[in-house]
Scaffold this active site. Structure first.
Site: not given
Ligand code: GCU
Length: 408
Positions: A265, A269, A356, A390
């Site tokens: 998540s 990144k 998402w 997720h």
């Molecule tokens: C939120 C956010 C995402 C991210 C996620 C996480 O959903 O919008 O961009 O990847 O949190 O890190 O759990």
């Protein structure tokens, strides 16, 4: 104009600006509504010259792309070396003698809110230093494994009801709370070490104007006004991963030339950005990284640039906000972030129900990065789509380890 009327108009202006700022486009989950877009070609320079040789990629295009991501997306990391002292704070045989558990504090000079604490589990009985998986964690090192000896984090931790976190501080009840995402014993049994640190040790994940974490210690002095290209939290977390690797280069437990950096998540990144900025990482895995990770921004599917910048204003550099609802103006897109890691192996993992994060956008990004891997004679870019939500699952780890066995 009367004063009252002037005030009234002024008020209208404020309301208007406020509404415009708050106005994200509705979240799109419909393929038919994905806008038409052209992706910037990773093998064509900004001035239109096509990259003809691997040498040109290395010397010109790669640095150019890296700079574009620094200037427009993640911000620049500090250039100078930071003063960091490493101190082993806890060390023992663990897990029934199958591992050495070592905890190490990285003390960053000028950082007021505590060290960056590494937790290393290294398999016993392997010959020589072990290859490793290095990943930041969301809730403190003690959350990855129900091992009563791991030092409890004393840092601010995002309030996670039901996870044994009270008043944003870890308690004994939070030990092992995220262990379903960290099959430590299985990883060790396959001959890999596990290295982790709590991401909030590097920079607590809330928008505080960069007053805490490593930012005040490393940002230029007297830097009252942040520049549009200054690093945000993702930049800081990625920087922290590189500092962990600096330590591993000196540590005898781990083979620093075989360290896979990975993350889930927002930390996915981060893993991609770490892999792009630091070529010492031998392999990179992003899991469900989505917007600002492996997913193409131009598709505007699921989370968008405008939405991520509004909800998490501290993650990217300020200039990234100028692309809110204007993705086609971005000089880069996320396939080029993946390309920056080539020819080193990259595994992009998506989950079907994680809309998402735009699983198809991640797959298309991998596909659009593939020409760079081919150009550099590498066949080591894989996109993996699994059913489900997720999360990081056991089966994901099987895929990570199979990939690392083959590629690292
Ligand atoms: C939120 C956010 C995402 C991210 C996620 C996480 O959903 O919008 O961009 O990847 O949190 O890190 O759990």
């Amino acid at each position: 104009m009367s004063f009252v009327r002037y005030l009234f108009l002024l008020l209208l202006c404020f309301v208007g600006v406020g509404l415009a700022a708050a106005q994200d486009h509705p979240v799109n989950y419909d393929e038919a509504k994905v806008p038409a877009y052209d992706l910037p070609d990773p093998l064509v320079m900004e001035d239109g010259t096509r990259v003809e040789t691997p040498e040109q990629w290395r010397k010109s295009r790669r640095p150019e792309l890296l700079r574009l991501f620094e200037e427009h997306v993640y911000g620049r990391m500090p250039k100078g070396a930071a003063e960091i002292r490493a101190k082993v704070v806890n060390e023992c045989l663990a897990l029934g003698g199958r591992a050495v558990r070592r905890e190490v504090d990285l003390l960053v000079s000028g950082k007021a809110d505590g060290p960056i604490r590494l937790l290393i589990y290294s398999p016993v009985g392997v010959s020589g230093p072990a290859p490793a998986f290095l990943a930041l964690n969301f809730m403190g090192n003690h959350s990855i494994q129900p091992d009563p000896e791991i030092m409890l984090s004393t840092q601010w931790i995002g309030n996670r009801a039901g996870h044994g976190i009270e008043d944003n501080r870890a308690t004994e009840a939070s030990r092992g709370k995220l262990s379903s995402r960290w099959p430590v014993e299985r990883i060790l049994a396959r001959g890999y070490a596990v290295v982790t640190a709590y991401y909030g040790d590097i920079d607590p994940d809330f928008d505080d104007g960069f007053a805490n974490g490593v930012h005040p210690a490393l940002d230029p002095e007297g830097d009252a006004e942040r520049k549009p290209n200054e690093w945000g939290s993702i930049g800081a977390w990625a920087w922290g991963l590189s500092r962990a690797l600096d330590f591993l280069e000196e540590d005898e437990l781990v083979d620093a030339e075989r360290v896979a950096v990975l993350g889930h998540s927002r930390l996915g990144k981060t893993a991609l950005w770490a892999g792009a900025t630091d070529e010492r990482f031998a392999l990179v895995i992003s899991n469900n990284s989505g917007c600002g990770g492996a997913a193409l921004s131009r598709r505007c599917f699921g989370e968008t640039v405008a939405r991520i910048n509004r909800v998490f204003p501290h993650w990217f550099c300020e200039r990234f906000r100028s692309y809110d609802n204007q993705e086609s103006r971005l000089p880069v897109d996320q396939h080029q972030l993946i390309a920056l890691i080539a020819p080193r192996p990259v595994l992009i993992c998506s989950a079907e129900e994680d809309r998402w994060a735009d699983p198809l956008g991640e797959q298309l990004a991998a596909r659009a990065a593939a020409p760079v891997f081919r150009f550099l004679d590498s066949a080591s870019l894989v996109h993996r789509l699994r059913p489900g939500e997720h999360d990081v699952t056991d089966e994901d780890w099987t895929a990570y380890m199979d990939f690392a066995d083959r590629e690292m």
